[in-house]
Design an enzyme around this catalytic site. Structure first.
Site, PDB file in Angstrom:
ATOM      1  N   LYS A  92      -3.396 -63.984 -41.305  1.00 24.70           N
ATOM      2  CA  LYS A  92      -3.482 -62.803 -40.444  1.00 24.70           C
ATOM      3  C   LYS A  92      -3.457 -61.512 -41.272  1.00 24.70           C
ATOM      4  O   LYS A  92      -4.094 -60.534 -40.899  1.00 24.70           O
ATOM      5  CB  LYS A  92      -2.383 -62.830 -39.388  1.00 24.70           C
ATOM      6  CG  LYS A  92      -2.530 -64.052 -38.484  1.00 24.70           C
ATOM      7  CD  LYS A  92      -1.557 -64.080 -37.347  1.00 24.70           C
ATOM      8  CE  LYS A  92      -1.615 -65.406 -36.613  1.00 24.70           C
ATOM      9  NZ  LYS A  92      -1.003 -66.524 -37.390  1.00 24.70           N
ATOM     10  N   ARG A 143       7.007 -69.675 -50.473  1.00 21.01           N
ATOM     11  CA  ARG A 143       5.747 -69.459 -49.759  1.00 21.01           C
ATOM     12  C   ARG A 143       4.963 -68.237 -50.288  1.00 21.01           C
ATOM     13  O   ARG A 143       3.888 -67.932 -49.781  1.00 21.01           O
ATOM     14  CB  ARG A 143       6.022 -69.334 -48.248  1.00 21.01           C
ATOM     15  CG  ARG A 143       6.456 -70.685 -47.649  1.00 21.01           C
ATOM     16  CD  ARG A 143       6.919 -70.558 -46.210  1.00 21.01           C
ATOM     17  NE  ARG A 143       5.895 -70.098 -45.298  1.00 21.01           N
ATOM     18  CZ  ARG A 143       5.017 -70.877 -44.677  1.00 21.01           C
ATOM     19  NH1 ARG A 143       5.034 -72.172 -44.871  1.00 21.01           N
ATOM     20  NH2 ARG A 143       4.129 -70.359 -43.858  1.00 21.01           N
ATOM     21  N   CYS A 176       3.143 -69.616 -32.246  1.00 20.67           N
ATOM     22  CA  CYS A 176       2.293 -70.781 -31.950  1.00 20.67           C
ATOM     23  C   CYS A 176       3.135 -71.838 -31.236  1.00 20.67           C
ATOM     24  O   CYS A 176       3.211 -72.979 -31.650  1.00 20.67           O
ATOM     25  CB  CYS A 176       1.671 -71.331 -33.232  1.00 20.67           C
ATOM     26  SG  CYS A 176       2.877 -71.715 -34.498  1.00 20.67           S
TER      27      CYS A 176
HETATM   28  C1  LIG Z   1       4.330 -68.465 -38.352  1.00 22.42           C
HETATM   29  S1  LIG Z   1       4.483 -68.246 -40.073  1.00 22.42           S
HETATM   30  C2  LIG Z   1       3.445 -66.870 -40.381  1.00 22.42           C
HETATM   31  C3  LIG Z   1       1.971 -67.189 -40.547  1.00 22.42           C
HETATM   32  C4  LIG Z   1       1.201 -65.997 -41.070  1.00 22.42           C
HETATM   33  N1  LIG Z   1       1.414 -64.818 -40.238  1.00 22.42           N
HETATM   34  C5  LIG Z   1      -0.293 -66.265 -41.185  1.00 22.42           C
HETATM   35  O1  LIG Z   1      -1.047 -65.891 -40.272  1.00 22.42           O
HETATM   36  O2  LIG Z   1      -0.744 -66.828 -42.187  1.00 22.42           O
HETATM   37  C6  LIG Z   1       6.077 -67.504 -40.217  1.00 22.42           C
HETATM   38  C7  LIG Z   1       6.451 -67.080 -41.637  1.00 22.42           C
HETATM   39  O3  LIG Z   1       7.583 -66.225 -41.561  1.00 22.42           O
HETATM   40  C8  LIG Z   1       8.466 -66.500 -42.616  1.00 22.42           C
HETATM   41  N2  LIG Z   1       9.785 -66.021 -42.179  1.00 22.42           N
HETATM   42  C9  LIG Z   1      10.675 -66.633 -41.383  1.00 22.42           C
HETATM   43  N3  LIG Z   1      11.754 -65.834 -41.165  1.00 22.42           N
HETATM   44  C10 LIG Z   1      11.520 -64.681 -41.828  1.00 22.42           C
HETATM   45  C11 LIG Z   1      12.257 -63.472 -41.993  1.00 22.42           C
HETATM   46  N4  LIG Z   1      13.442 -63.309 -41.432  1.00 22.42           N
HETATM   47  N5  LIG Z   1      11.716 -62.491 -42.753  1.00 22.42           N
HETATM   48  C12 LIG Z   1      10.497 -62.659 -43.340  1.00 22.42           C
HETATM   49  N6  LIG Z   1       9.779 -63.788 -43.227  1.00 22.42           N
HETATM   50  C13 LIG Z   1      10.274 -64.786 -42.488  1.00 22.42           C
HETATM   51  C14 LIG Z   1       8.350 -67.997 -42.796  1.00 22.42           C
HETATM   52  O4  LIG Z   1       8.765 -68.383 -44.086  1.00 22.42           O
HETATM   53  C15 LIG Z   1       6.853 -68.214 -42.562  1.00 22.42           C
HETATM   54  O5  LIG Z   1       6.137 -68.116 -43.756  1.00 22.42           O
END
Ligand SMILES: C[S@@+](CC[C@H](N)C(=O)[O-])C[C@H]1O[C@@H](n2cnc3c(N)ncnc32)[C@H](O)[C@@H]1O
Lengths: 308, 182
Positions: A122, A145, A237
């Site tokens: 995104k 990641r 999702c």
């Molecule tokens: C649903 S995925 C995002 C996918 C991404 N937006 C894409 O389109 O490629 C959620 C991401 O948020 C990260 N995440 C989870 N909690 C978070 C936080 N408190 N702060 C920053 N990143 C976080 C996770 O590690 C994961 O990589």
């Protein structure tokens, strides 16, 4: 448990939220094998050019009307080893991923925060809309990641992004106000097609409550840093209202006078207000989207919140 | 080291000269009039091209957040990195620099595949020879496919009657080492 088994606990929940026939359709569609779908990178190419180049190497496609998507119908060799892929002329992705960034509509002088960025599908779509100008602050909490996020943004030719390894609940500490925020929140992932979802187990139900709390904290912190008239897109999702409609319902209740919902500018899916919940949902939720899984789409929820 | 630091004058000169030479123009000098070069904390001494306004964001970051709680991982455009005080061009610079270069070679489909598998290219056809005959040995050039996709950087080498392009870096790295290279 075979991959195609969906725990009864989920099926019963979905029936209560979406009715019997919609649930049957959800189950059917979650079990489908997803073909490869590619989307051109507008920073580097356009559909006719991309198709021409890949077809000359023997690839075949079927056009999808929405979002410039192409279904790969014949792949003489792995498409990710083509110079076209490696030079970022297209990405491989579900079409549902386009909805949140395209709903945000940043411009080429916006300052945008992508609070949960990896692997950057995104983020790259945001950069395309911004014509690689303005500024994206892409934040990712998990250091593991980060390499995939960097590699994707570099391959896709994104030039306007700063990547921070940071927990986004600390975002307000940066003390900057931004025009747009994308919060593609961490979630249970129950809307993902089963071929890419290893987690649809009954115990995931326990996670929903925990994740909803995290999502709530993230929206609250994000909201503090949004400029007046700025917009925040929230997406997950997930097929669980606690991570979608109810999250937004609660937010509207807490921030009554500060927020208006904007309509998602695509004629796709159902309105979030059609979801049955224990109590009637705020009528503004008619502007949100509940997207059910189908060809090219994962199950998804998206809302656009505008700050007054 | 602080979170980020501006390149020294010598380092800036080195980056500017190296890139101008690769492009065979003074495009980098022009770019640097409006932008600046920094290194961010990290063990590879990566070099990033940022906007002057970015500096205030980075300064705010260092002053507002405890150092342990975050890191800057990337800033707009990475151009390459310093090793033993020598600047090496990185694959990340390709998007910015490929439209600007005049020193280039185009490969046919077979050589394109070879190059993006990380291999060197033997100059064994007249068409390849013609494209580089005006260039000296050790010159770094940008490599393209015959339909104009930028593929990476190479250095010209020759020994007796043989000449070849030594692959310095190519876009196949996104497939070969997505997890380790970035
Ligand atoms: C649903 S995925 C995002 C996918 C991404 N937006 C894409 O389109 O490629 C959620 C991401 O948020 C990260 N995440 C989870 N909690 C978070 C936080 N408190 N702060 C920053 N990143 C976080 C996770 O590690 C994961 O990589």
């Amino acid at each position: 448990m075979s991959q195609n088994n969906i725990p009864m606990e989920f099926i019963e929940r979905w029936k209560s939220f979406y009715g019997k026939s919609q649930t049957e359709s959800i189950i059917h569609n979650l079990r489908q094998n997803e073909p490869r779908i590619i989307v051109p990178n507008l920073l580097k190419t356009n559909i006719p050019n991309l198709v021409l180049q890949l077809e000359s190497n023997g690839f075949k496609f079927k056009k999808i009307n929405e979002f410039n998507g192409l279904i790969v119908t014949f792949e003489p060799f792995n498409i990710v080893s083509t110079p076209e892929y490696l030079s970022g002329m297209f990405s491989i992705q579900a079409l549902s991923s386009l909805i949140p960034p395209l709903s945000l509509q940043p411009s080429s002088n916006s300052i945008v925060a992508d609070l949960t960025a990896s692997p950057g599908i995104k983020t790259s779509l945001l950069a395309q809309q911004m014509n690689n100008r303005g500024t994206i602050i892409a934040i990712e909490k998990s250091s593991k990641r980060i390499p995939a996020l960097k590699a994707n943004l570099i391959r896709m030719g994104v030039l306007n992004t700063i990547i921070l390894n940071l927990d986004s609940v600390l975002f307000p500490k940066l003390d900057i106000q931004v025009d747009h925020i994308l919060l593609d929140a961490p979630c249970s992932g129950t809307g993902l097609k089963l071929t890419k979802n290893k987690r649809l187990r009954p115990r995931i139900l326990n996670d929903i409550f925990r994740l909803a709390k995290q999502q709530e904290a993230l929206i609250e912190k994000a909201w503090e840093q949004l400029k007046p008239n700025g917009t925040l897109v929230y997406s997950t999702c997930s097929l669980e209202p606690e991570e979608g409609e109810v999250q937004i319902e609660n937010f509207l209740e807490l921030h009554k006078n500060e927020v208006v919902l904007l309509s998602i500018p695509f004629d796709i899916g159902s309105s979030g207000s059609n979801t049955n919940w224990k109590t009637p949902l705020n009528t503004q939720l008619v502007k949100t989207k509940r997207i059910f899984p189908k060809l090219g789409y994962d199950g998804f929820f998206t809302a656009i919140l505008k700050k007054r | 080291m602080k979170l980020f630091k501006q390149l020294t004058k010598d380092e800036t000169n080195q980056v500017e000269t190296t890139i101008n030479q690769i492009l065979d123009s003074d495009a980098m000098t022009i770019i640097l009039k409006r932008k600046m070069l920094i290194k961010i904390k990290g063990d590879r001494n990566d070099v990033y091209l940022v906007l002057k306004e970015d500096i205030s964001l980075f300064e705010r970051l260092s002053s507002k957040l405890p150092e342990k709680s975050f890191s800057i991982e990337h800033a707009r455009i990475k151009l390459g990195f310093f090793i033993h005080e020598k600047f090496l061009i990185g694959i990340e610079s390709l998007t910015l620099l490929s439209p600007l270069t005049r020193k280039r070679i185009s490969l046919d489909t077979k050589n394109t595949q070879k190059f993006i598998y990380g291999k060197d290219i033997v100059i064994n056809t007249i068409s390849l020879q013609k494209q580089i005959e005006h260039l000296e040995e050790n010159t770094t050039i940008m490599v393209f496919s015959d339909n104009n996709i930028p593929l990476g950087y190479a250095k010209i080498f020759s020994k007796e009657k043989n000449a070849w392009l030594q692959n310095l870096v190519d876009i196949g790295i996104f497939l070969r080492s997505e997890k380790s290279a970035f």
